[in-house]
Design a protein around this motif. Structure first.
Motif: not given
Length: 277
Positions: A193-218
């Motif tokens: 949670x402390x990094x949700x507002x401003x996520x640290x960027x990865x140095x590895x360019x294959x790692x992607x920071x994405x916003x996953x939308x609200x979702x309902x799961x079973x």
């Protein structure tokens, strides 16, 4: 290595290999569950004490231990993993907490006092994810985890240890009949949670920071190992309990891991994503 989206609203399908390996997997949780005997030749020191005073020799013991384990999974652990392994194994920065991904409970379906599955809502959030395509499913998981480990352990834009969250999830894609898993496997880590507002960027360019939308799961809990066979079985098992195939995304599923894979009563979950209406 391919890189692709890993959002909670599902992903593309793909055909899996003709035959899947049934080897186990090395996960971030493995690295946090070493016994005192494994950390210390004498077995007298606590996990925290070993971490606070660990020298190059102690770090080397940890690395060699995981190299031995990894060879059984046909995975090579390079020397550069020594520091991430130490950080995730020991009490880094005085923290041992494992924050859980927050969700809202909606309902559960029961039969004879047994919970068949739960329905939950997960709010929009940032996740770090990497999609791997190795020769086997297990190799993809292992190599994906190792690269996320390095991101968590200071290989990021703020040069800090980010902390562990649970579950670590993998997005798997299947063929139409749910009999095979694609070799493209996405491994994802929820940003604390402390990094949700401003996520640290990865140095590895294959790692992607994405916003996953609200979702309902079973979601349905299961215990034991996670491999291609058990995952396919759990997908088909939950599908049989669902009232309609049209309720959920049919070609992309999530495996959530909460506990040490070596534990006898290991806790996992299979997640189905509710289809947008």
């Amino acid at each position: 290595m391919d890189r692709g989206g890993c959002r909670l609203n599902g992903g593309g399908g793909g055909d899996g290999p003709e035959s899947g390996s049934q080897m186990g997997m090395i996960t971030l949780e493995d690295l946090q569950s070493l016994t005192e005997d494994q950390l210390s030749d004498s077995g007298n020191g606590s996990l925290e004490e070993e971490g606070e005073g660990m020298d190059d020799e102690g770090q080397g013991r940890l690395l060699h231990y995981w190299q031995d384990v990894a060879r059984g999974h046909q995975v090579e652990v390079p020397q550069e993993m020594a520091q991430p392994i130490q950080q995730l194994t020991t009490n880094n920065d005085g923290r041992h907490d494992r924050e859980c991904v927050p969700f809202t409970f909606i309902m559960c379906k029961e039969k004879c006092a047994e919970v068949l599955y739960e329905k939950r809502q997960y709010d929009q959030a940032h996740w770090a994810c990497i999609t791997c395509r190795e020769e086997t499913y297990e190799q993809s998981i292992c190599y994906g985890f190792m690269r996320l480990m390095k991101y968590i352990c200071q290989q990021n834009s703020i040069d800090k240890y980010l902390g562990m969250t649970l579950p670590i999830v993998t997005v798997v894609r299947t063929n139409e009949n749910h009999t095979q898993i694609s070799q493209d496997v996405t491994v994802a880590y929820y940003l604390p949670p402390r990094y949700q507002a401003q996520p640290p960027l990865p140095l590895d360019t294959d790692i992607v920071i994405e916003i996953w939308p609200t979702a309902t799961v079973y979601t349905r809990a299961f215990t034991g190992p996670t491999n291609e066979v058990t995952i396919v079985n759990e997908i088909n098992g939950l599908a049989e309990l669902m009232e309609s195939p049209g309720e959920y995304v049919n070609d992309s599923f999530i495996v959530a891991g909460y506990t040490n894979p070596a534990h006898a009563n290991r806790r996992n979950e299979i997640w189905f994503l509710e289809r947008p209406r």
